[in-house]
Write a protein that holds these residues in place. Sequence first.
Motif, PDB file in Angstrom:
ATOM      1  N   LEU A  88      -3.136   9.241 -15.362  1.00 35.56           N
ATOM      2  CA  LEU A  88      -2.216   8.152 -15.027  1.00 35.56           C
ATOM      3  C   LEU A  88      -2.838   7.272 -13.953  1.00 35.56           C
ATOM      4  O   LEU A  88      -3.351   7.781 -12.957  1.00 35.56           O
ATOM      5  N   PRO A  89      -2.784   5.957 -14.115  1.00 35.24           N
ATOM      6  CA  PRO A  89      -3.341   5.066 -13.093  1.00 35.24           C
ATOM      7  C   PRO A  89      -2.376   4.917 -11.911  1.00 35.24           C
ATOM      8  O   PRO A  89      -1.175   4.708 -12.090  1.00 35.24           O
ATOM      9  N   LEU A  90      -2.911   5.076 -10.726  1.00 32.81           N
ATOM     10  CA  LEU A  90      -2.145   4.913  -9.491  1.00 32.81           C
ATOM     11  C   LEU A  90      -2.948   4.043  -8.536  1.00 32.81           C
ATOM     12  O   LEU A  90      -4.182   3.961  -8.650  1.00 32.81           O
ATOM     13  N   HIS A  91      -2.257   3.433  -7.591  1.00 30.46           N
ATOM     14  CA  HIS A  91      -2.925   2.650  -6.561  1.00 30.46           C
ATOM     15  C   HIS A  91      -2.548   3.186  -5.183  1.00 30.46           C
ATOM     16  O   HIS A  91      -1.403   3.596  -4.963  1.00 30.46           O
ATOM     17  N   VAL A  92      -3.509   3.156  -4.283  1.00 28.17           N
ATOM     18  CA  VAL A  92      -3.296   3.431  -2.867  1.00 28.17           C
ATOM     19  C   VAL A  92      -3.666   2.134  -2.160  1.00 28.17           C
ATOM     20  O   VAL A  92      -4.831   1.733  -2.162  1.00 28.17           O
ATOM     21  N   ILE A  93      -2.663   1.492  -1.577  1.00 27.47           N
ATOM     22  CA  ILE A  93      -2.830   0.136  -1.054  1.00 27.47           C
ATOM     23  C   ILE A  93      -2.415   0.094   0.415  1.00 27.47           C
ATOM     24  O   ILE A  93      -1.391   0.661   0.801  1.00 27.47           O
ATOM     25  N   LYS A  94      -3.210  -0.605   1.188  1.00 27.63           N
ATOM     26  CA  LYS A  94      -2.816  -0.906   2.568  1.00 27.63           C
ATOM     27  C   LYS A  94      -3.002  -2.399   2.756  1.00 27.63           C
ATOM     28  O   LYS A  94      -4.106  -2.917   2.622  1.00 27.63           O
ATOM     29  N   GLU A  95      -1.906  -3.080   3.044  1.00 30.26           N
ATOM     30  CA  GLU A  95      -1.942  -4.536   3.131  1.00 30.26           C
ATOM     31  C   GLU A  95      -2.296  -5.040   4.516  1.00 30.26           C
ATOM     32  O   GLU A  95      -2.986  -6.041   4.652  1.00 30.26           O
ATOM     33  N   GLU A  96      -1.826  -4.360   5.554  1.00 33.06           N
ATOM     34  CA  GLU A  96      -2.043  -4.806   6.928  1.00 33.06           C
ATOM     35  C   GLU A  96      -2.636  -3.674   7.749  1.00 33.06           C
ATOM     36  O   GLU A  96      -2.353  -2.499   7.495  1.00 33.06           O
ATOM     37  N   THR A  97      -3.398  -4.022   8.758  1.00 35.31           N
ATOM     38  CA  THR A  97      -4.096  -3.027   9.581  1.00 35.31           C
ATOM     39  C   THR A  97      -3.160  -1.940  10.093  1.00 35.31           C
ATOM     40  O   THR A  97      -3.478  -0.765  10.016  1.00 35.31           O
ATOM     41  N   TRP A  98      -2.019  -2.310  10.606  1.00 31.31           N
ATOM     42  CA  TRP A  98      -1.098  -1.330  11.189  1.00 31.31           C
ATOM     43  C   TRP A  98       0.066  -1.001  10.258  1.00 31.31           C
ATOM     44  O   TRP A  98       1.012  -0.341  10.640  1.00 31.31           O
ATOM     45  N   GLY A  99      -0.007  -1.477   9.035  1.00 30.17           N
ATOM     46  CA  GLY A  99       1.075  -1.267   8.081  1.00 30.17           C
ATOM     47  C   GLY A  99       0.988   0.073   7.368  1.00 30.17           C
ATOM     48  O   GLY A  99       0.060   0.862   7.570  1.00 30.17           O
ATOM     49  N   PRO A 100       1.960   0.332   6.506  1.00 28.92           N
ATOM     50  CA  PRO A 100       1.994   1.596   5.769  1.00 28.92           C
ATOM     51  C   PRO A 100       0.967   1.622   4.635  1.00 28.92           C
ATOM     52  O   PRO A 100       0.490   0.585   4.181  1.00 28.92           O
ATOM     53  N   ILE A 101       0.665   2.816   4.195  1.00 31.03           N
ATOM     54  CA  ILE A 101      -0.126   3.038   2.987  1.00 31.03           C
ATOM     55  C   ILE A 101       0.889   3.092   1.853  1.00 31.03           C
ATOM     56  O   ILE A 101       1.852   3.857   1.908  1.00 31.03           O
ATOM     57  N   ARG A 102       0.673   2.272   0.836  1.00 28.51           N
ATOM     58  CA  ARG A 102       1.593   2.220  -0.301  1.00 28.51           C
ATOM     59  C   ARG A 102       0.978   2.991  -1.468  1.00 28.51           C
ATOM     60  O   ARG A 102      -0.150   2.717  -1.872  1.00 28.51           O
ATOM     61  N   LEU A 103       1.714   3.925  -2.001  1.00 26.33           N
ATOM     62  CA  LEU A 103       1.316   4.664  -3.197  1.00 26.33           C
ATOM     63  C   LEU A 103       2.133   4.079  -4.337  1.00 26.33           C
ATOM     64  O   LEU A 103       3.365   4.115  -4.292  1.00 26.33           O
TER      65      LEU A 103
END
Length: 166
Positions: free
Chosen positions: A41-56
């Motif tokens: 299954l394709p998933l993404h681990v994303i961080k948009e901002e330096t101090w922001g959350p990690i989005r799964l």
Amino acid sequence: MTRHISADQVRSWLDEQVVSDVQRVSGDETEFNFQLELSRLPLHVIKEETWGPIRLVGNNAFDTDDVRALVEDDERREALLTRFGPVLAATPGFYTFLDEEGVSCPLAEAHSIQLEHRIYPDGASQQSLMSGLMAIATAMRYLQNTAAEMPRERGGSSVAANGQDE
């Protein structure tokens, strides 16, 4: 205390016995975006901002004729949502039904469902990252299997209801 979680740190936390085909996605306006596979299954681990959350983030498309028919039919859509509900409620994070353009919409107009779990810097660890990814993948697989099975159940449910084939 809030701390900065780098792309290198997140990459080192990915358990390569569980995830595969980790690729860094370039071209977007994020600090980092890793695309990976977990249980195919394709998933993404994303961080948009330096101090922001990690989005799964995981996304399941309603891309077969049978599943589209389920989503478009009022009665069957309600049954589908009833089956999806407990898993969606138990999966960490939140879900959003998306239309063809990726805009939030009601299930009746949806072409996919996106699951997202956020890990904030003060709670980030290998355990929270991998647990979140596995929870999203488990939910995605359940949603896929349920949606694939329901069209076949329609014929079987009339047999169960009256004891004979129609």
